[in-house]
Motif scaffolding. Sequence first.
Motif, short mmCIF file in Angstrom:
data_model
loop_
_atom_site.label_atom_id
_atom_site.label_comp_id
_atom_site.label_asym_id
_atom_site.label_seq_id
_atom_site.Cartn_x
_atom_site.Cartn_y
_atom_site.Cartn_z
N GLU A 145 -41.49 36.04 41.58
CA GLU A 145 -40.76 35.07 40.76
C GLU A 145 -39.34 35.55 40.46
O GLU A 145 -38.43 34.74 40.26
N PHE A 146 -39.13 36.87 40.46
CA PHE A 146 -37.87 37.42 40.00
C PHE A 146 -36.96 37.89 41.12
O PHE A 146 -35.95 38.54 40.88
N GLY A 147 -37.31 37.55 42.33
CA GLY A 147 -36.44 37.80 43.46
C GLY A 147 -36.56 39.20 44.03
O GLY A 147 -37.22 40.08 43.49
N ASP A 148 -35.88 39.38 45.16
CA ASP A 148 -35.98 40.65 45.88
C ASP A 148 -35.29 41.81 45.16
O ASP A 148 -35.54 42.97 45.48
N ASP A 149 -34.43 41.50 44.20
CA ASP A 149 -33.70 42.58 43.53
C ASP A 149 -34.40 43.06 42.26
O ASP A 149 -33.83 43.82 41.48
N TYR A 150 -35.65 42.63 42.05
CA TYR A 150 -36.43 43.12 40.92
C TYR A 150 -37.42 44.17 41.41
O TYR A 150 -38.23 43.92 42.30
N MET A 177 -29.23 43.98 40.79
CA MET A 177 -30.45 44.78 40.84
C MET A 177 -31.01 44.99 39.44
O MET A 177 -30.27 45.24 38.50
N LYS A 178 -32.32 44.87 39.32
CA LYS A 178 -33.01 45.10 38.05
C LYS A 178 -34.18 46.05 38.33
O LYS A 178 -35.10 45.72 39.09
N ILE A 179 -34.14 47.22 37.71
CA ILE A 179 -35.23 48.19 37.86
C ILE A 179 -35.95 48.29 36.53
O ILE A 179 -35.40 48.78 35.54
#
Length: 337
Positions: free
Chosen positions: A48-53, A1-3
């Motif tokens: 571009e950065f996926g569902d976890d962005y 995950m990236k917030i």
Amino acid sequence: MKIDAYSHILPARYFERMRELADPRPLKRWLELPALHDVDARLEMMDEFGDDYQQVLTLSSPPIELLAGPDSSPDLARLANESMRELCDKHPDRFPAFVASLPMNDPDAALDELTSAVDHLGARGVQVFTNVNGKPLDDPEFEAIFAEMARRDLPIWMHPTRSAAFPDYAADDTSKYEIWWALGWPYETSAAMARLVFSGLFERHPNIKIITHHMGAMIPYLEGRIRLGWSDQLGSRTATEDAAHLRRDLSRPPVDYFRRFYADTALSGSAIGTRCGLEFFGADNVLFGTDCPFDPEGGPMYIRETIQVIDGLDIPADARERIYHRNIRRLMKQSAS
């Protein structure tokens, strides 16, 4: 995950009102960035950065107090906050939280809006700029806002503000070559941090949480000047400054207070700057932030390059996780979904 803890947006309803109020000439940059005010363009860019962005939404500059006087800035702040709440409600998987904007040119109204935005709209913090129409943040009229955020134990996002109208030399009328932005904004942030430190903010509110944009600006790089030049020699260069008073009111060396700030990784993809800031603030006080969408590609470039920098750091996996999402969740008091 990236917030992404520091990304900027101008919600459509607010953006339309802003265009009515502002001089259109300086808005050219904003108009050329669809991801700043077109949510569909924003979401497409984020894919571009996926569902976890995900992104924590903060209102883009200019500050509300530059757009409207005290008679109308409260309504403008309310429009901004309600519009950002709508975006979070509509796209919770992309925008898990927003940061409230305040009408800082009316401190009483700002305190009212803080209460409303947090209690009724669910804002997870507030954003302030490094000065309020030229007035420093350590001015007593803003103390109640800092005190209230400390009481609530929620973070303050601090963003630099300075324009070409602020000259670099006394002999000039304006700042040239965009020095006001490239070098002026880091100075603004650093000066605001210093004013808050030496005014005793951290003595009055030891647990206050302030997130500085752009990795604490000049502070990590100037650690030596702060640690040695300010600790034992404070006041020795200025005959009119009460050095004894300053030293007496701070129970710790100045550099210790500067380390209490939080800092984001929005450094335009600078690996050197990121390592310097991380060493100064420590992994618990650094947050993944990108300054999206203010890059040459209109959004994805800073995200991509910041991720590359963080993934390339020689740090434990747990520290990387804290930077990417755990620290900001802790500050906002949000658990992992």
